[in-house]
Design a protein around this motif. Structure first.
Motif, PDB file in Angstrom:
ATOM      1  N   HIS A 490    -124.476 114.074  71.763  1.00  6.67           N
ATOM      2  CA  HIS A 490    -123.721 113.594  71.369  1.00  6.67           C
ATOM      3  C   HIS A 490    -121.940 114.010  71.752  1.00  6.67           C
ATOM      4  CE1 HIS A 490    -126.273 109.860  69.853  1.00  6.67           C
ATOM      5  NE2 HIS A 490    -126.589 111.048  69.572  1.00  6.67           N
ATOM      6  N   GLU A 491    -121.092 113.296  71.997  1.00  6.61           N
ATOM      7  CA  GLU A 491    -119.921 114.115  72.626  1.00  6.61           C
ATOM      8  C   GLU A 491    -119.065 112.902  72.193  1.00  6.61           C
ATOM      9  OE1 GLU A 491    -119.035 116.867  76.713  1.00  6.61           O
ATOM     10  OE2 GLU A 491    -118.276 114.947  76.300  1.00  6.61           O
ATOM     11  N   PHE A 492    -117.532 114.072  71.541  1.00  8.34           N
ATOM     12  CA  PHE A 492    -116.397 113.528  71.305  1.00  8.34           C
ATOM     13  C   PHE A 492    -114.878 114.052  72.060  1.00  8.34           C
ATOM     14  CE2 PHE A 492    -119.244 112.590  67.540  1.00  8.34           C
ATOM     15  CZ  PHE A 492    -119.174 111.262  67.349  1.00  8.34           C
ATOM     16  N   SER A 493    -114.293 112.986  72.271  1.00 10.27           N
ATOM     17  CA  SER A 493    -113.205 114.334  73.468  1.00 10.27           C
ATOM     18  C   SER A 493    -111.913 113.536  72.888  1.00 10.27           C
ATOM     19  CB  SER A 493    -113.652 113.833  75.101  1.00 10.27           C
ATOM     20  OG  SER A 493    -113.990 113.045  74.943  1.00 10.27           O
ATOM     21  N   TYR A 494    -110.899 114.059  72.939  1.00  6.30           N
ATOM     22  CA  TYR A 494    -109.237 113.558  72.618  1.00  6.30           C
ATOM     23  C   TYR A 494    -108.533 113.988  74.047  1.00  6.30           C
ATOM     24  CZ  TYR A 494    -104.745 113.461  70.222  1.00  6.30           C
ATOM     25  OH  TYR A 494    -103.391 112.787  70.444  1.00  6.30           O
ATOM     26  N   PRO A 495    -108.728 112.888  74.684  1.00 12.43           N
ATOM     27  CA  PRO A 495    -107.356 113.387  75.995  1.00 12.43           C
ATOM     28  C   PRO A 495    -106.363 112.640  75.660  1.00 12.43           C
ATOM     29  CG  PRO A 495    -108.908 111.467  76.248  1.00 12.43           C
ATOM     30  CD  PRO A 495    -109.011 112.179  75.071  1.00 12.43           C
ATOM     31  N   HIS A 496    -105.458 113.541  75.806  1.00  9.81           N
ATOM     32  CA  HIS A 496    -103.781 113.531  75.175  1.00  9.81           C
ATOM     33  C   HIS A 496    -103.183 114.324  76.340  1.00  9.81           C
ATOM     34  CE1 HIS A 496    -100.831 112.320  72.895  1.00  9.81           C
ATOM     35  NE2 HIS A 496    -100.527 113.684  72.828  1.00  9.81           N
ATOM     36  N   GLN A 497    -101.617 113.572  76.552  1.00 14.55           N
ATOM     37  CA  GLN A 497    -100.787 114.606  76.977  1.00 14.55           C
ATOM     38  C   GLN A 497     -99.735 114.637  76.608  1.00 14.55           C
ATOM     39  OE1 GLN A 497     -97.625 112.391  80.347  1.00 14.55           O
ATOM     40  NE2 GLN A 497     -99.376 113.437  81.736  1.00 14.55           N
ATOM     41  N   TYR A 498     -99.175 116.350  76.645  1.00 17.75           N
ATOM     42  CA  TYR A 498     -98.520 116.645  75.609  1.00 17.75           C
ATOM     43  C   TYR A 498     -97.149 117.044  76.969  1.00 17.75           C
ATOM     44  CZ  TYR A 498    -102.643 117.593  73.057  1.00 17.75           C
ATOM     45  OH  TYR A 498    -103.084 117.441  71.937  1.00 17.75           O
ATOM     46  N   PHE A 499     -95.551 117.177  76.129  1.00 19.03           N
ATOM     47  CA  PHE A 499     -94.427 117.728  76.931  1.00 19.03           C
ATOM     48  C   PHE A 499     -94.442 117.147  78.088  1.00 19.03           C
ATOM     49  CE2 PHE A 499     -96.364 121.369  74.998  1.00 19.03           C
ATOM     50  CZ  PHE A 499     -95.622 121.468  74.483  1.00 19.03           C
ATOM     51  N   ASN A 500     -95.060 115.559  77.935  1.00 13.64           N
ATOM     52  CA  ASN A 500     -94.892 114.415  79.244  1.00 13.64           C
ATOM     53  C   ASN A 500     -95.536 115.012  80.796  1.00 13.64           C
ATOM     54  OD1 ASN A 500     -93.449 112.713  77.933  1.00 13.64           O
ATOM     55  ND2 ASN A 500     -92.193 112.964  77.551  1.00 13.64           N
ATOM     56  N   PHE A 501     -96.386 116.374  80.441  1.00 14.06           N
ATOM     57  CA  PHE A 501     -96.605 117.049  81.996  1.00 14.06           C
ATOM     58  C   PHE A 501     -98.316 117.907  81.689  1.00 14.06           C
ATOM     59  CE2 PHE A 501     -94.807 120.820  79.989  1.00 14.06           C
ATOM     60  CZ  PHE A 501     -95.820 121.694  81.138  1.00 14.06           C
ATOM     61  N   LEU A 502     -98.163 118.186  80.847  1.00 15.52           N
ATOM     62  CA  LEU A 502     -99.645 118.848  80.302  1.00 15.52           C
ATOM     63  C   LEU A 502    -101.066 117.671  79.705  1.00 15.52           C
ATOM     64  CD1 LEU A 502    -101.021 121.473  80.361  1.00 15.52           C
ATOM     65  CD2 LEU A 502    -100.320 121.915  78.225  1.00 15.52           C
ATOM     66  N   SER A 503    -101.662 117.962  80.810  1.00 14.68           N
ATOM     67  CA  SER A 503    -102.561 117.288  80.260  1.00 14.68           C
ATOM     68  C   SER A 503    -104.113 117.981  79.769  1.00 14.68           C
ATOM     69  CB  SER A 503    -103.486 115.839  81.231  1.00 14.68           C
ATOM     70  OG  SER A 503    -102.441 115.269  81.900  1.00 14.68           O
ATOM     71  N   ALA A 541    -138.203 122.626  67.983  1.00 17.55           N
ATOM     72  CA  ALA A 541    -137.369 121.204  67.373  1.00 17.55           C
ATOM     73  C   ALA A 541    -136.313 122.434  68.058  1.00 17.55           C
ATOM     74  CB  ALA A 541    -137.481 120.710  65.638  1.00 17.55           C
ATOM     75  N   ARG A 542    -135.212 121.601  68.363  1.00 16.17           N
ATOM     76  CA  ARG A 542    -134.223 122.707  68.875  1.00 16.17           C
ATOM     77  C   ARG A 542    -133.078 121.523  68.926  1.00 16.17           C
ATOM     78  NH1 ARG A 542    -132.676 123.321  75.097  1.00 16.17           N
ATOM     79  NH2 ARG A 542    -131.897 121.556  74.940  1.00 16.17           N
ATOM     80  N   PHE A 543    -131.437 123.417  68.094  1.00 17.07           N
ATOM     81  CA  PHE A 543    -130.504 122.320  68.363  1.00 17.07           C
ATOM     82  C   PHE A 543    -129.120 123.095  68.496  1.00 17.07           C
ATOM     83  CE2 PHE A 543    -132.836 121.364  63.941  1.00 17.07           C
ATOM     84  CZ  PHE A 543    -131.886 119.977  63.898  1.00 17.07           C
ATOM     85  N   ALA A 544    -128.396 122.522  69.254  1.00 14.26           N
ATOM     86  CA  ALA A 544    -127.920 122.864  70.259  1.00 14.26           C
ATOM     87  C   ALA A 544    -126.665 122.474  70.277  1.00 14.26           C
ATOM     88  CB  ALA A 544    -128.336 123.231  71.977  1.00 14.26           C
ATOM     89  N   GLY A 545    -125.641 122.988  69.809  1.00 16.63           N
ATOM     90  CA  GLY A 545    -124.082 122.852  70.253  1.00 16.63           C
ATOM     91  C   GLY A 545    -122.567 123.096  71.520  1.00 16.63           C
ATOM     92  N   ASP A 546    -121.747 122.281  71.717  1.00 15.47           N
ATOM     93  CA  ASP A 546    -120.792 123.028  72.531  1.00 15.47           C
ATOM     94  C   ASP A 546    -119.961 122.403  72.115  1.00 15.47           C
ATOM     95  OD1 ASP A 546    -121.248 120.249  73.384  1.00 15.47           O
ATOM     96  OD2 ASP A 546    -120.601 120.806  75.406  1.00 15.47           O
ATOM     97  N   VAL A 547    -118.460 123.433  72.665  1.00 16.46           N
ATOM     98  CA  VAL A 547    -117.223 122.950  72.726  1.00 16.46           C
ATOM     99  C   VAL A 547    -116.647 123.016  73.750  1.00 16.46           C
ATOM    100  CG1 VAL A 547    -116.827 123.104  69.774  1.00 16.46           C
ATOM    101  CG2 VAL A 547    -116.340 124.609  71.348  1.00 16.46           C
ATOM    102  N   GLY A 548    -115.667 122.531  74.633  1.00 19.94           N
ATOM    103  CA  GLY A 548    -114.756 122.529  75.692  1.00 19.94           C
ATOM    104  C   GLY A 548    -113.067 122.030  75.833  1.00 19.94           C
ATOM    105  N   LEU A 549    -113.005 122.364  77.053  1.00 20.65           N
ATOM    106  CA  LEU A 549    -111.296 122.669  76.352  1.00 20.65           C
ATOM    107  C   LEU A 549    -111.057 121.735  78.136  1.00 20.65           C
ATOM    108  CD1 LEU A 549    -108.274 121.762  75.712  1.00 20.65           C
ATOM    109  CD2 LEU A 549    -108.767 124.026  75.741  1.00 20.65           C
ATOM    110  N   SER A 550    -110.332 120.923  78.796  1.00 20.19           N
ATOM    111  CA  SER A 550    -109.466 121.235  80.330  1.00 20.19           C
ATOM    112  C   SER A 550    -108.673 120.221  80.367  1.00 20.19           C
ATOM    113  CB  SER A 550    -111.065 119.753  80.691  1.00 20.19           C
ATOM    114  OG  SER A 550    -110.588 118.572  80.263  1.00 20.19           O
TER     115      SER A 550
END
Length: 815
Positions: A490-503, A541-550
């Motif tokens: 299960h993944e949650f993300s927050y796409p947003h543009q900053y300063f009208n140019f940086l995504s 039984a295995r638990f794994a998680g990840d964080v990312g930024l693009s």
């Protein structure tokens, strides 16, 4: 009788309209007798009386029949007659004749004297034609017809049924010339427009010379395949041979192909293919082929007591062919069961690993290990559900069976109209890993389609990508193994543009995976298949998680004053788009080193996806800290008022800080440097380059360059080079390719292909063909030299191809 080209279908060019019109209206329920018009022709059509009445029987609203003539035009009761340069118009039909008689009650018209009928795209001619305006039924003598690109003629034509014309002592061609380059003469032709044509007692003529006879010849008019194909020649593999293929159509839902082949050195072979279309969006295909291969009926002289599996002194003999009865059965389908529910299948049963290499070389080059699966797919705008079964059909190919796999994937979507987006993937699989059965092989170590070709592995797939780790189980155990696996992410993300140019898009995800058995101990005392219930099981039984930024952003600059009409430059814009993607995953609760997995990571010269929603090597998930960084460069100009990309360059690489991710460089932090370049200075010239360059000194280099030049449709030149070295699984190679096509004039063209392996200095393949266009026929002279099983294979042959239908290929024996 030979068929000649017919007049143009434009009625206005065939004959001028008569100045005297007579309109025969659609009949209705009135019984009033119509008046008779005997008005002589005059120069102004508007001054002519129009014969009009209300006939006794008709369908209301039917189109009128309009008759014009230079001579007498009469209409008595249900019968209309006209003489001299008669022109009849009815809907899309235009009829020309010297004399016509039209019966309004039967809708039948008799046209005599230079009769011509233009009905849509079809044209009919005859001395006397009886024609039904509604059913299009025709009866005529000395008949010719054109239904482009098909031309027919016969001494007599009748219409046994709707859309069915029968011609006797007839001729058929697709050569639109006064003297056709070829035609077929038959005692009977059954012609069904937009369906099929059936010819009986057929003689094929090239010019005026008869060259072939068929007792019956059937050609579908809805199937672009040639009805009959044959090839005659001589081959180093097969000796003298004749291959025959007959394509047929049963109806608008089913068609098939029958093959029968004779080969001097290998014996008889043949097969049947059947394709069925249950609906416009569904397709089912069954392909079969059987060969009695004499090559494998022989015994190896060096092994007199061994089974007859072929003489290994013959370089055409492959290890692992257990019998001389060889076969291939393939079934594929795509079924659209409802707008949102479909099924796909691809099942292949082979007698041995080399059946397609011997008999279907083009298929073998595309896929040498066939897929075997059947799937059901349910689509919803918010999610997709799939049920997959993938068995081991061919025991000589290692297979990870999925019997079955149920998966649910949700579409990325906003949560309650908030800016947060959510997606998920869940699956339940019954895995069974079955290694290749090499019991029929004399030298299993040489078999390329096995994980452990030397029968004494000292490493696993995990070790290959994690050289600093040590497996927690005995890697020499070759038993099959199995387990159930439940996985959900299960993944949650927050796409947003900053300063009208940086995504920027941060994301966070969590994964839970349950294995019914880690297969760390796959000792099986019963039959060593690894699938029995008496082996020791240890669930995990295995638990794994990840964080990312693009993220990414664009900058550009424009120079409007840069112009060069000769180069098509009308201003220049340079656009730069830096981008990055990153992921961090702490060590999962169960290391992949403690699980004998099923979908372990495979070697690839491409980088793996970073987002876990796209990453399918679930069993290989480990601690990861990876940053992918790169930049897009575009140089554009204006052409015809729109942006035109002159240069596009993408450059990127990975930084793998834990050395657990980049499969091609497992011991280095930096991956190869990847570059994808496209240069299109004009629409006629392009340069495409893809490369993966070693920047660490311990990896591979791969470069592929292609230049394509086509100044006009008559010339196309392609020059390319494919280079790779230091790959752990691919041999070093530097292959140069030259491909040229040149149409010298309307009659002659040339095509040549050369492939040079620079590491050995040998031409792996060269083929040169000269074509001579003979209207509907094409004559070709081909010379080829290619390597087959490290042996040079020379061929020179003629081919004669009928471009319309049918298609024949006639080959001369090898020189």
């Amino acid at each position: 009788m030979p068929v000649s080209a017919l007049p143009p279908t434009d009625a206005s060019q065939a004959a001028p309209p008569s100045p005297t019109p007579a309109t025969v209206p659609a009949p209705d329920s009135s019984n009033q007798a119509p008046p008779v018009s005997t008005t002589p022709p005059v120069s102004n059509p508007a001054d002519n009386p129009v014969v009009s009445t209300t006939p006794p029987t008709s369908n209301a609203g039917d189109a009128p029949v309009t008759i014009r003539a230079d001579g007498e035009n009469t209409y008595v009761g249900e019968i209309a007659t006209a003489d001299d340069n008669v022109v009849v118009h009815y809907k899309d039909d235009v009829i020309f004749a010297d004399h016509i008689v039209y019966d309004r009650s039967t809708r039948v018209m008799i046209a005599t004297g230079n009769a011509r009928i233009f009905s849509g795209t079809r044209v009919y001619r005859g001395d006397s034609i009886t024609y039904n305006l509604d059913t299009k039924a025709i009866t005529s003598a000395n008949f010719t017809g054109a239904d482009y690109p098909r031309f027919i003629a016969g001494q007599q034509v009748t219409t046994p049924g709707f859309n069915h014309y029968r011609l006797t002592n007839a001729s058929f061609t697709t050569s639109n010339r006064e003297k056709p380059s070829f035609h077929l003469e038959a005692s009977t032709i059954e012609y069904r427009p937009n369906d099929e044509v059936v010819l009986k007692n057929v003689v094929v003529f090239v010019g005026d010379v008869p060259v072939f006879y068929f007792p019956i010849f059937v050609q579908s008019l809805t199937d672009s395949r040639p009805t009959y194909q044959f090839a005659i020649g001589d081959s180093g593999q097969f000796g003298y041979f004749m291959d025959n293929k007959y394509n047929c159509v049963a109806n608008d839902k089913m068609r098939g192909t029958v093959e029968f082949d004779i080969r001097e050195k290998r014996g008889y072979a043949g097969g049947l293919d059947v394709q069925y279309f249950p609906s416009l969006t569904s397709d089912m295909l069954l392909k079969t082929y059987y060969a009695q291969d004499n090559l494998y009926s022989q015994t190896d002289p060096s092994m007199p007591n061994a089974p007859a599996h072929g003489d290994f002194n013959n370089h055409n003999v492959y290890d692992g062919v257990p019998f001389d009865n060889r076969y291939r059965v393939a079934y594929q389908h795509y079924l659209q069961l409802s707008p949102d529910f479909s099924s796909t299948a691809d099942l292949n049963l082979w007698s041995d690993p080399w059946i397609t290499r011997d008999y279907f070389s083009s298929e073998y080059q595309q896929e040498n290990q066939p897929a075997n699966f059947i799937a059901l797919n349910q689509y919803n705008p918010n999610f997709t559900v799939s049920l997959l079964a993938s068995p081991q059909v061919n025991p000589f190919f290692e297979t990870v069976e999925r019997l079955p796999e149920l998966s649910v994937e949700t579409k990325q979507q906003k949560i309650f109209n908030s800016p947060i987006e959510y997606t998920s993937q869940s699956s339940v699989v019954n895995f069974q890993r079955k290694f290749a059965d090499t019991s029929y092989f004399r030298d299993p170590a040489d078999y390329p389609y096995s994980s452990f070709p030397n029968n004494a592995p000292n490493t696993t797939a995990y070790n290959f990508y994690h050289p600093n780790q040590t497996p927690g189980f005995d890697a020499s155990q070759l038993n099959n193994y199995s387990a159930y696996r439940y996985d959900t992410y299960h993944e949650f993300s927050y796409p947003h543009q900053y300063f009208n140019f940086l995504s920027l898009t941060p994301r966070i995800g969590g994964r839970f995976t349950y294995y019914s058995d880690d297969n760390s101990n796959i000792t099986d005392t019963s039959n060593n298949d690894g699938l029995s219930s008496d082996k020791i099981e240890d669930p995990k039984a295995r638990f794994a998680g990840d964080v990312g930024l693009s993220g990414d952003f664009k900058i550009s600059r424009t120079w409007l004053d840069v112009k060069d009409p000769d180069l098509g430059i009308n201003g220049i814009r340079h656009e730069i788009e830096p981008f990055f993607d990153s992921t961090y995953a702490p060590s999962p609760t169960v290391s992949p080193n403690d699980i004998r997995g099923f979908d372990d990571r495979l070697y690839s010269t491409e980088l793996q996806p970073l987002d876990w929603t796209e990453y399918n090597s679930i069993d290989s998930i480990d601690r990861e800290a990876v940053v992918r960084f790169g930049v897009w460069n575009k140089i554009q100009t204006k052409r015809d008022g729109v942006n035109y990309d002159l240069v596009t360059l993408q450059t990127y690489a990975d930084a793998d800080f834990d050395h657990n991710f980049s499969s091609a460089t497992p011991s280095s932090t930096l991956s190869n440097l990847f570059n994808n370049l496209t240069f299109n200075p004009t629409s006629e010239l392009s340069f495409v380059s893809q490369s993966a360059l070693d920047i660490n000194g311990d990896s591979y280099n791969e470069i592929e360059n292609n230049i394509i030049w086509s100044p006009d449709p008559s010339l196309k030149l392609t020059v390319g080079d494919n280079y790779i070295n230091h790959s752990p699984i691919f041999n070093d190679s530097n292959q140069a390719v030259l491909d040229i096509f040149y149409r010298m004039n309307e009659h002659w063209q040339f095509e040549g292909v050369e492939q040079l392996e620079a590491t050995t200095g040998r031409l792996q393949n060269q083929q040169y063909t000269v074509y001579r266009d003979l209207d509907a026929w094409q004559l070709a002279l081909t010379y080829s030299d290619s390597e087959l099983n490290n042996q040079s294979d020379h061929t020179i042959y003629f081919s004669l191809t009928l471009k319309a239908f049918p298609k024949y290929e006639i080959h001369t024996p090898r020189l």
